[in-house]
Design a protein around this motif. Structure first.
Motif, mmCIF file in Angstrom:
data_model
loop_
_atom_site.group_PDB
_atom_site.id
_atom_site.type_symbol
_atom_site.label_atom_id
_atom_site.label_comp_id
_atom_site.label_asym_id
_atom_site.label_seq_id
_atom_site.Cartn_x
_atom_site.Cartn_y
_atom_site.Cartn_z
ATOM 1 N N ALA A 16 -29.104 24.890 51.148
ATOM 2 C CA ALA A 16 -28.543 25.875 49.775
ATOM 3 C C ALA A 16 -27.165 26.014 49.725
ATOM 4 O O ALA A 16 -26.136 25.585 50.484
ATOM 5 C CB ALA A 16 -28.957 27.349 50.898
ATOM 6 N N THR A 17 -26.793 26.453 48.507
ATOM 7 C CA THR A 17 -24.890 26.221 48.826
ATOM 8 C C THR A 17 -24.787 28.086 49.103
ATOM 9 O O THR A 17 -23.878 28.520 48.282
ATOM 10 C CB THR A 17 -24.481 26.134 47.006
ATOM 11 O OG1 THR A 17 -25.427 26.975 46.216
ATOM 12 C CG2 THR A 17 -25.130 24.774 47.413
ATOM 13 N N GLY A 18 -25.798 29.431 48.676
ATOM 14 C CA GLY A 18 -25.546 30.360 48.609
ATOM 15 C C GLY A 18 -25.856 31.423 47.311
ATOM 16 O O GLY A 18 -25.511 32.157 46.768
ATOM 17 N N GLN A 19 -26.236 30.102 46.642
ATOM 18 C CA GLN A 19 -25.554 30.626 44.927
ATOM 19 C C GLN A 19 -27.040 30.951 44.071
ATOM 20 O O GLN A 19 -27.444 31.253 43.216
ATOM 21 C CB GLN A 19 -24.988 30.136 43.565
ATOM 22 C CG GLN A 19 -23.221 30.019 45.017
ATOM 23 C CD GLN A 19 -22.956 31.272 44.086
ATOM 24 O OE1 GLN A 19 -22.308 31.841 43.307
ATOM 25 N NE2 GLN A 19 -22.341 31.049 45.172
ATOM 26 N N PRO A 297 -31.200 29.871 50.414
ATOM 27 C CA PRO A 297 -30.820 31.230 51.604
ATOM 28 C C PRO A 297 -31.270 31.898 51.985
ATOM 29 O O PRO A 297 -32.124 32.591 51.518
ATOM 30 C CB PRO A 297 -29.288 31.614 50.632
ATOM 31 C CG PRO A 297 -29.550 30.730 49.033
ATOM 32 C CD PRO A 297 -30.698 29.625 48.672
#
Length: 354
Positions: A16-19, A297
């Motif tokens: 996960a990148t958070g976006q 995320p």
């Protein structure tokens, strides 16, 4: 066989990148308490949500992803399961009030069509026998499956199971009931009156979730201790392709935290699947490649229910308190929400073999 699937790197899926969840849409006028089940209509973009607040809500999703309430009806206690009929005209539901209710979308009327001796954990529309007779099946903590023809208050069939039903699913002629004490009862709906196969869960701890493959030849099962098992009905196939793996676990300060796998859902087109847990995370997987495709995320609370729509273009997920920490973990401001995630092929489609 038991595997530990890698979390990242080659073959391990993208982290996960958070976006990834920024464009997810919040369902408006959501339930007032934890969501127990989500189900999309097989015919149009309608989503049914069952909740601890005693209500079943039906939402319409417009092409731009916005939602509006289409219908609402009540039980006399928390609702544990709500599912659509194949023609998309009705929703069946069951819950703590021991009732099985049928809601007609056109008339907006809900009627009791069945009753158990204990809470109803799961309900499904199925087609039984060589004539594909349409009936409702309900699984209960009274250790029975009951079949209802929707016109009579008496069940047309009752099947006694070894224990209370904790989870149940169906695909084609396959029906699988996961019961307490790790019992799994497999039923061939050509002969709905008897258990076709009785097996023990390959996982060590209590079963929390189950979902049948769209192909109807097996199922995935999740437990309370962050494990999932891929199971095939045919024993030769299972010995070749069946496996178990760890998921929804996190190591902090040398302490291994494990979380319940609360929901499993299969993509209707690709046959890949999702797992969602008490850790507030959902992941996409490819069972055939034994590969994690994508981890998302962390959300503000445990994920309690998930579903793909009929094309697999929308993944609905609900988060709220799942009682994993007992009554002490609950608080008045615990968030309860249903979100819609637009899927893309990079996340959910099988990767090409190198």
């Amino acid at each position: 066989m038991s595997l530990v699937l890698p979390n990242s790197g080659a073959g391990g899926g993208s982290a996960a990148t958070g976006q990834e969840l920024i464009n997810d849409i919040t369902v408006q006028n959501g339930p007032e308490d934890t969501v127990t089940d989500l189900s999309f209509s097989p015919q149009q973009e309608l989503l049914a949500a069952a909740s601890w607040d005693h209500k079943v809500r039906i939402y319409e999703i417009s092409p731009n992803g916005q939602t509006q309430g289409r219908a609402l009806y009540q039980h006399d206690g928390p609702v544990f399961s709500a599912q659509w009929s194949k023609d998309g005209t009705k929703v069946v539901s069951g819950g703590a009030d021991k009732q099985v209710k049928l809601f007609d979308l056109q008339t907006q009327q809900a009627n009791q069509i069945g009753v158990h001796d204990a809470p109803v954990r799961s309900v499904r529309f199925v087609e039984c026998g060589p004539t594909n007779m349409p009936v409702v099946v309900s699984g209960s903590w009274d250790k029975t499956l009951r079949y209802w023809d929707m016109r009579s208050p008496q069940p047309i069939l009752t099947v006694t199971l070894p224990e209370r039903v904790y989870a149940m699913d169906t695909s084609g002629k396959l029906l699988v009931a996961a019961c307490a004490e790790k019992h799994i009862s497999v039923i061939d709906l050509n002969n709905p009156q008897q258990v076709f196969k009785q097996v023990q869960s390959p996982l060590k701890w209590q079963t929390r979730s189950i979902c049948c493959y769209p192909s109807g030849d097996g199922y995935a099962i999740g437990s309370i201790e962050g494990r999932c098992s891929i199971y095939f009905i045919d024993e030769n196939q299972h010995s070749k392709f069946g496996f178990s793996f760890r998921c929804h676990r996190k190591t902090q300060n040398n302490i291994n935290n494990v979380y319940a796998v609360n929901s499993i859902a299969f993509h209707p087109i690709y046959g890949t699947f999702s797992t969602a847990g008490s850790d507030g995370i959902f992941c996409f997987w490819d069972k055939d490649a034994k590969q994690k495709l994508k981890v998302f995320p962390q959300l503000p609370g445990p994920i309690t229910a998930t579903a793909f729509n009929r094309t697999g273009s929308i993944f609905a997920y609900a988060f709220g308190y799942d009682w994993a920490q007992g009554y002490m973990g609950n608080r008045p401001d615990f968030p309860t929400q249903i979100k819609l995630h637009p899927t893309n092929d990079d996340e959910i489609k099988q990767k090409k073999k190198r």
